[in-house]
Design a protein around this motif. Sequence first.
Motif, PDB file in Angstrom:
ATOM      1  N   TYR A 111       3.653 -10.038  -1.112  1.00  0.00           N
ATOM      2  CA  TYR A 111       4.290  -9.771  -2.408  1.00  0.00           C
ATOM      3  C   TYR A 111       5.412  -8.745  -2.242  1.00  0.00           C
ATOM      4  N   HIS A 150      -3.303   0.527   1.309  1.00  0.00           N
ATOM      5  CA  HIS A 150      -3.534  -0.750   0.637  1.00  0.00           C
ATOM      6  C   HIS A 150      -2.796  -1.866   1.382  1.00  0.00           C
ATOM      7  N   LEU A 151      -1.554  -1.607   1.760  1.00  0.00           N
ATOM      8  CA  LEU A 151      -0.785  -2.602   2.509  1.00  0.00           C
ATOM      9  C   LEU A 151      -1.480  -3.002   3.806  1.00  0.00           C
ATOM     10  N   CYS A 211      -4.375  -5.518   2.754  1.00  0.00           N
ATOM     11  CA  CYS A 211      -4.180  -6.590   1.780  1.00  0.00           C
ATOM     12  C   CYS A 211      -2.975  -7.461   2.153  1.00  0.00           C
ATOM     13  N   PHE A 244      -1.309  -1.451  -7.231  1.00  0.00           N
ATOM     14  CA  PHE A 244      -0.277  -1.571  -6.200  1.00  0.00           C
ATOM     15  C   PHE A 244       1.045  -1.999  -6.834  1.00  0.00           C
ATOM     16  N   GLU A 245       0.987  -2.987  -7.730  1.00  0.00           N
ATOM     17  CA  GLU A 245       2.191  -3.472  -8.407  1.00  0.00           C
ATOM     18  C   GLU A 245       2.881  -2.359  -9.186  1.00  0.00           C
ATOM     19  N   GLU A 293      -2.052 -10.271   0.830  1.00  0.00           N
ATOM     20  CA  GLU A 293      -1.351 -10.769  -0.349  1.00  0.00           C
ATOM     21  C   GLU A 293      -0.311  -9.762  -0.852  1.00  0.00           C
ATOM     22  N   CYS A 294      -0.662  -8.501  -0.847  1.00  0.00           N
ATOM     23  CA  CYS A 294       0.285  -7.472  -1.310  1.00  0.00           C
ATOM     24  C   CYS A 294       1.407  -7.255  -0.297  1.00  0.00           C
ATOM     25  N   ARG A 295       1.117  -7.410   1.004  1.00  0.00           N
ATOM     26  CA  ARG A 295       2.192  -7.333   1.998  1.00  0.00           C
ATOM     27  C   ARG A 295       3.204  -8.454   1.752  1.00  0.00           C
ATOM     28  N   ILE A 353       5.212  -0.263  -6.741  1.00  0.00           N
ATOM     29  CA  ILE A 353       6.206  -0.872  -5.848  1.00  0.00           C
ATOM     30  C   ILE A 353       7.593  -0.266  -5.999  1.00  0.00           C
ATOM     31  N   CYS A 370      -4.956  -4.207  -6.343  1.00  0.00           N
ATOM     32  CA  CYS A 370      -3.700  -4.957  -6.278  1.00  0.00           C
ATOM     33  C   CYS A 370      -2.872  -4.745  -7.550  1.00  0.00           C
TER      34      CYS A 370
END
Length: 101
Positions: free
Chosen positions: A61, A51-52, A55, A28-29, A57-59, A32, A25
Amino acid sequence: MTASKKTIKRRIHGVMFKLPLMITCNEFEDFILAYLEDELSSRERAIFKMHLSVCRECREYLKAYEASMELTKATMTSEETALPESVPEDLVAAVLAARKG
Protein backbone atom coordinates in the motif's frame (compact mmCIF):
# COMPACT_ATOMS: atom_id res chain seq x y z
CA MET A 1 1.88 -23.66 1.47
CA THR A 2 0.10 -26.29 3.53
CA ALA A 3 -2.89 -25.51 5.72
CA SER A 4 -0.85 -26.00 8.91
CA LYS A 5 1.88 -23.58 7.71
CA LYS A 6 -0.81 -21.01 6.87
CA THR A 7 -2.31 -21.44 10.34
CA ILE A 8 1.08 -20.96 12.00
CA LYS A 9 1.84 -17.92 9.85
CA ARG A 10 -1.57 -16.42 10.70
CA ARG A 11 -0.97 -17.00 14.44
CA ILE A 12 2.46 -15.38 14.29
CA HIS A 13 1.02 -12.43 12.38
CA GLY A 14 -1.75 -12.14 15.01
CA VAL A 15 0.77 -12.15 17.85
CA MET A 16 2.90 -9.50 16.13
CA PHE A 17 -0.04 -7.13 16.03
CA LYS A 18 -0.61 -7.60 19.75
CA LEU A 19 2.89 -6.45 20.66
CA PRO A 20 3.14 -3.27 22.72
CA LEU A 21 3.18 -0.16 20.53
CA MET A 22 2.17 -2.07 17.39
CA ILE A 23 -0.28 -0.18 15.25
CA THR A 24 -3.10 -1.66 13.19
CA CYS A 25 -3.38 -1.36 9.42
CA ASN A 26 -6.07 1.30 9.85
CA GLU A 27 -3.80 3.30 12.17
CA PHE A 28 -0.97 2.80 9.68
CA GLU A 29 -3.05 4.61 7.04
CA ASP A 30 -3.45 7.58 9.39
CA PHE A 31 0.33 8.01 9.58
CA ILE A 32 1.33 7.62 5.91
CA LEU A 33 1.35 11.28 4.94
CA ALA A 34 3.19 12.32 8.11
CA TYR A 35 5.71 9.54 7.47
CA LEU A 36 6.33 10.64 3.89
CA GLU A 37 6.64 14.29 4.92
CA ASP A 38 9.06 13.33 7.73
CA GLU A 39 6.75 14.72 10.41
CA LEU A 40 6.77 11.71 12.75
CA SER A 41 8.75 11.70 15.95
CA SER A 42 11.54 9.15 16.13
CA ARG A 43 9.30 6.95 18.31
CA GLU A 44 6.36 7.19 15.89
CA ARG A 45 8.67 6.48 12.94
CA ALA A 46 10.02 3.38 14.69
CA ILE A 47 6.49 2.11 15.36
CA PHE A 48 5.51 2.83 11.75
CA LYS A 49 8.56 0.94 10.44
CA MET A 50 7.89 -1.97 12.81
CA HIS A 51 4.45 -2.32 11.26
CA LEU A 52 5.99 -2.21 7.78
CA SER A 53 8.38 -4.99 8.73
CA VAL A 54 5.55 -7.40 9.54
CA CYS A 55 2.77 -6.35 7.17
CA ARG A 56 3.21 -7.11 3.47
CA GLU A 57 -0.12 -5.51 2.59
CA CYS A 58 0.89 -2.17 4.13
CA ARG A 59 4.31 -2.31 2.43
CA GLU A 60 2.51 -2.73 -0.90
CA TYR A 61 0.00 0.00 0.00
CA LEU A 62 2.81 2.42 0.90
CA LYS A 63 4.64 1.63 -2.33
CA ALA A 64 1.49 2.34 -4.38
CA TYR A 65 0.81 5.50 -2.35
CA GLU A 66 4.34 6.79 -2.99
CA ALA A 67 4.02 6.03 -6.71
CA SER A 68 0.73 7.90 -6.96
CA MET A 69 2.18 10.88 -5.06
CA GLU A 70 5.15 11.00 -7.46
CA LEU A 71 2.85 10.81 -10.45
CA THR A 72 0.68 13.59 -9.04
CA LYS A 73 3.73 15.78 -8.38
CA ALA A 74 5.05 15.18 -11.87
CA THR A 75 1.69 16.06 -13.36
CA MET A 76 1.24 19.19 -11.27
CA THR A 77 4.74 20.54 -11.86
CA SER A 78 4.54 20.23 -15.60
CA GLU A 79 4.35 23.67 -17.21
CA GLU A 80 1.85 22.29 -19.68
CA THR A 81 -0.53 21.32 -16.90
CA ALA A 82 -3.02 23.93 -15.88
CA LEU A 83 -6.22 23.63 -13.93
CA PRO A 84 -9.27 23.54 -16.13
CA GLU A 85 -11.31 26.71 -15.95
CA SER A 86 -14.27 24.63 -14.74
CA VAL A 87 -12.59 23.98 -11.37
CA PRO A 88 -14.32 26.19 -8.78
CA GLU A 89 -12.03 28.69 -7.06
CA ASP A 90 -13.42 27.76 -3.64
CA LEU A 91 -12.38 24.13 -4.24
CA VAL A 92 -8.86 25.22 -5.15
CA ALA A 93 -8.72 27.41 -2.03
CA ALA A 94 -9.96 24.53 0.15
CA VAL A 95 -7.33 22.15 -1.23
CA LEU A 96 -4.56 24.69 -0.72
CA ALA A 97 -5.77 25.42 2.82
CA ALA A 98 -5.85 21.69 3.61
CA ARG A 99 -2.29 21.29 2.36
CA LYS A 100 -1.13 24.12 4.64
CA GLY A 101 -3.01 22.82 7.68
